[in-house]
Write a protein that holds these residues in place. Sequence first.
Motif, short mmCIF file in Angstrom:
data_model
loop_
_atom_site.label_atom_id
_atom_site.label_comp_id
_atom_site.label_asym_id
_atom_site.label_seq_id
_atom_site.Cartn_x
_atom_site.Cartn_y
_atom_site.Cartn_z
N UNK A 18 28.41 28.21 40.11
CA UNK A 18 28.26 29.61 40.45
C UNK A 18 28.89 30.04 41.76
N UNK A 19 29.38 29.08 42.56
CA UNK A 19 29.92 29.45 43.87
C UNK A 19 31.24 30.22 43.76
N UNK A 20 31.92 30.12 42.62
CA UNK A 20 33.17 30.85 42.42
C UNK A 20 32.93 32.31 42.00
N UNK A 21 31.69 32.69 41.74
CA UNK A 21 31.41 34.02 41.19
C UNK A 21 31.93 35.16 42.07
N UNK A 22 31.90 35.09 43.41
CA UNK A 22 32.49 36.19 44.19
C UNK A 22 33.97 36.39 43.92
N UNK A 23 34.72 35.29 43.86
CA UNK A 23 36.15 35.40 43.56
C UNK A 23 36.35 35.90 42.12
N UNK A 24 35.48 35.48 41.22
CA UNK A 24 35.57 35.93 39.83
C UNK A 24 35.34 37.43 39.74
N UNK A 25 34.35 37.93 40.48
CA UNK A 25 34.08 39.37 40.44
C UNK A 25 35.26 40.16 40.98
N UNK A 26 35.85 39.69 42.08
CA UNK A 26 36.98 40.40 42.66
C UNK A 26 38.15 40.46 41.69
N UNK A 27 38.47 39.34 41.06
CA UNK A 27 39.59 39.31 40.11
C UNK A 27 39.33 40.23 38.92
N UNK A 28 38.08 40.23 38.44
CA UNK A 28 37.75 41.09 37.30
C UNK A 28 37.85 42.56 37.69
N UNK A 29 37.25 42.93 38.83
CA UNK A 29 37.27 44.34 39.22
C UNK A 29 38.67 44.81 39.56
N UNK A 30 39.47 43.96 40.19
CA UNK A 30 40.84 44.33 40.48
C UNK A 30 41.61 44.59 39.19
N UNK A 31 41.41 43.76 38.19
CA UNK A 31 42.10 43.95 36.92
C UNK A 31 41.69 45.27 36.27
N UNK A 32 40.37 45.52 36.23
CA UNK A 32 39.88 46.73 35.58
C UNK A 32 40.37 47.99 36.30
N UNK A 33 40.28 48.01 37.62
CA UNK A 33 40.65 49.21 38.36
C UNK A 33 42.16 49.43 38.36
N UNK A 34 42.93 48.36 38.43
CA UNK A 34 44.38 48.52 38.42
C UNK A 34 44.89 49.03 37.08
#
Length: 360
Positions: A18-34
């Motif tokens: 679960x320690x990667x979840x912050x980076x996972x959230x950023x990548x997901x949100x960047x993809x969706x917003x872009x």
Amino acid sequence: EYFRIWIVNTFLVLITLGQWSPWAKIRKRQFMLRHTWVADANFEFHARPWPILRGRLIAGTIFVVYWFTGNLNPQYAAWVALCVAIAAPWLIVSALRFNMANTSYRNLRFAFDGTMRDASAALWPLVLVGALTVAFPLKIDTTRMDASTFRVAIPTILLALFYPYMTAAFRLMLLNHTRLGTAKLVCSTRVKTIYGIYFRAGLMGVGLVFALILLVALVIWALTLVAGKETWMYVPWAQYVSMFFTLAPMLLVMALLVSYVQSRVVNATFNLTTIADNVRVFSHLRMAELLKNHIVNTFAMIASCGLLIPWTAIRTARLRVESTSLGLYGDLDDIIADRATAGAAAADAASYFFALDIGI
């Protein structure tokens, strides 16, 4: 395209516990917003992972303490839940400030200027419910049914009664304290409008439950005619048929009610929202489209054993975005230029130092 991001994120979250979840959230949100475009411009997400990691560690610690104390004594868990309800305004305001400050459109950052007082005004029923949970701990004695047994249900009843208020108050707080640059968002929907939506959903639920009871009774009656009145419960195919005609309509009723409430609340909120008096928001999210989306997504995830989760996420995001439109009173470039200031072009440095994110 999104599947590659999702599968890598899932793998890394699993192997890092679960320690990667912050980076996972950023990548997901960047993809969706872009990939979300309005008037030939897309959104951007600029967050760094450390505030998210701090928030996740806090949330994880609270969950571990709640689970541990609940195993020692359920009454201790109620005290932990009360403490979380008291801290909820601070956690939510911090998360909203972080997410808004790191979201931009046409190089203008969003901002959330709500305070703990605003959040407390929206979420105070949580503290009341938590206090009543401590006052009336869960102690059910089936051998003795008295007034103390029914007091246990008081917190649940109050939570159900105040849930529409919290839904409306939270959305009003979010929209009325958000700005793009210096352009403030204003939402004028009313709490009683949201209560009306939930009240009508409750009436629909009562009617659908009665219809479901009649359907199950008809199915059982038909099975008794085909498989025998005394033996139908012991016939395997009859058991499967009765289970299907009980569970499937029940899940359909739940999906129908959720779709109704979600679509009506979103429309009631966005259709009364303006941005800087020059832009009006319109939402035409239909219950039927949302219900179809829920059903198709559920079958897709079950049939694919979860591998189509990225596809369902894209379908849901596209439905919500394409159901929203803007009415412009003037040229958007001029509106944006009027709201661009040096102070609004960059996120407040304090939002990085003090911010955390809990998954909102």
